[in-house]
Structures are given as C-alpha cells and as structure tokens.
Design a protein around this motif. Sequence first.
Motif, short mmCIF file in Angstrom:
data_model
loop_
_atom_site.label_atom_id
_atom_site.label_comp_id
_atom_site.label_asym_id
_atom_site.label_seq_id
_atom_site.Cartn_x
_atom_site.Cartn_y
_atom_site.Cartn_z
N UNK A 253 0.83 -1.20 0.00
CA UNK A 253 0.00 0.00 0.00
C UNK A 253 0.86 1.26 0.00
N UNK A 254 1.95 1.24 0.74
CA UNK A 254 2.83 2.40 0.80
C UNK A 254 3.59 2.61 -0.51
N UNK A 255 3.91 1.52 -1.19
CA UNK A 255 4.73 1.61 -2.40
C UNK A 255 3.91 1.84 -3.66
N UNK A 256 2.60 1.66 -3.56
CA UNK A 256 1.76 1.68 -4.77
C UNK A 256 1.57 3.07 -5.35
N UNK A 257 1.78 4.11 -4.57
CA UNK A 257 1.52 5.47 -5.03
C UNK A 257 2.37 6.44 -4.24
N UNK A 258 2.58 7.64 -4.80
CA UNK A 258 3.24 8.68 -4.02
C UNK A 258 2.25 9.75 -3.59
N UNK A 259 0.95 9.47 -3.77
CA UNK A 259 -0.10 10.37 -3.29
C UNK A 259 -0.44 9.98 -1.86
N UNK A 260 -0.21 10.88 -0.94
CA UNK A 260 -0.33 10.53 0.48
C UNK A 260 -1.76 10.23 0.90
N UNK A 261 -2.74 10.91 0.32
CA UNK A 261 -4.12 10.58 0.65
C UNK A 261 -4.44 9.16 0.21
N UNK A 262 -3.97 8.80 -0.97
CA UNK A 262 -4.19 7.44 -1.46
C UNK A 262 -3.45 6.42 -0.58
N UNK A 263 -2.29 6.81 -0.08
CA UNK A 263 -1.56 5.91 0.82
C UNK A 263 -2.34 5.63 2.09
N UNK A 264 -2.94 6.66 2.65
CA UNK A 264 -3.74 6.45 3.86
C UNK A 264 -4.91 5.53 3.57
N UNK A 265 -5.61 5.78 2.45
CA UNK A 265 -6.72 4.91 2.06
C UNK A 265 -6.23 3.46 1.95
N UNK A 266 -5.10 3.28 1.28
CA UNK A 266 -4.59 1.93 1.04
C UNK A 266 -4.13 1.25 2.32
N UNK A 267 -3.51 2.01 3.22
CA UNK A 267 -3.05 1.43 4.48
C UNK A 267 -4.23 0.96 5.32
N UNK A 268 -5.25 1.81 5.42
CA UNK A 268 -6.46 1.41 6.17
C UNK A 268 -7.11 0.23 5.47
N UNK A 269 -7.21 0.30 4.15
CA UNK A 269 -7.82 -0.79 3.40
C UNK A 269 -7.09 -2.10 3.56
#
Length: 215
Positions: free
Chosen positions: A87-103
């Motif tokens: 999740x952290x490596x999939x994007x450099x958009x931090x909002x998307x990272x938070x979504x992905x980490x929670x997901x």
Amino acid sequence: MQPPPPAPAANRRTSRLPRGARRLQLLRAAQDVFVAQGFHAAAMDDIADRAGVSKPVLYQHFPGKRELYLALLEEQVSELAARVAEAMAATDNNRSRVDAAVGAYFDFIDADGEAFRLVFESDLRNDVDVRTIVDRGTGACVEAIAQVIAADTGADAERALLLASGLTGLAESSARWWLPRKGTVSRDEAVALMSALAWRGISGFPRVDGGLPLA
C-alpha cells in the motif's frame, strides 16, 4: 466453537505432493482448525484429519502442534506486513496511501477463514514466541508507514513511528469492530470513513520541502 467439518472424501486421499505444496496444504488445514477451536482445544489428529493425511505425514513437516501454530502465525503476520508495504509503495499520493493502508487492514481482517484471529485474538497471546512474532509483524507495518511519514514531514524516527502506530491502531481496531457489522456498512464506505478521519489529522503535518501540508 464447533469444529470445522471434515474435508470432503475426494480430498481425503493422501496423494504425493511436492514438499512445499504439502506444507501449504497442512497450514491451510491447521488454520481452519485453530480458528475454529483455538490452540488449546485443537489436536494434531484434528489437523491431520482435516488435511486428509496421516499423523506421520503431518509430523514429517511439523514436529508438534506449537511449531505448526507458530509457522502459521508467521505466515499471517508476514501477509499483513506485505499488504501494508504494498500500500505504501503503490503510489506517491499521500491521501491514497492512507486509504490503502487502512484498506490493507480491512482486507486482511475480512479475508476468508478469519485467520486474523490468530494474529489479534490468539489464546496464546502471553506466549513469548507468539508475542515476538506478532510484535515483529506489527513493527513491520508501523515501520513501512513511518518511513513515508518521516520522508515527507521531516519528523524524527520516534515521532514518525508514533504517528504510524496511531494509524495502524486505528485501522486494526476499526476493521475488527466493522467485521460483524459489514452487512450494514460496506467495506468501501468503512475504509473511506476511517481514512478520512486519519487524513484530517495527518494531513496537517507540513511537508519537509517548503512547509506545505501533506495534502
């Protein structure tokens, strides 16, 4: 809890499998039994029966019930850590990272078989080896998130780890609370709600490059 049903007759024949495939088969059978019965009530007989193998075959791969449990636990915490790192490596958009980490936590907890119970609700929580494995997996998740926070905000290691720990704690506890209620709140809505809550806090931290917020 009721023990899991025995494997279908077609799957109960002990055929020759490559060692890696056999080990995976035994781990899946053990997961079913441990989740249903807990460590203390489960027996190697139950696991062998579930896998459709003889006990000697089971003992060829795992010398005892505890070793089998620890191997399964190691597999599960590694899976969770891999989900978070991805999740952290999939994007450099931090909002998307938070979504992905929670997901990642929601998806791990909602996976078939409720294997998350081995990690978060084990009846061996006070066992030193179990605690070590779980702490190592939790630490890997926190570290993956903390590295991103530190890089983007310039926060020192301890503060970045603290923030990351807060995010993982929020994700885990909310996902576990949501699971029995998912019939009333969808996975996507639950993730969106919790990531929005987290983002409203973490986005206020300024970037290290120019003092702009993470958003």
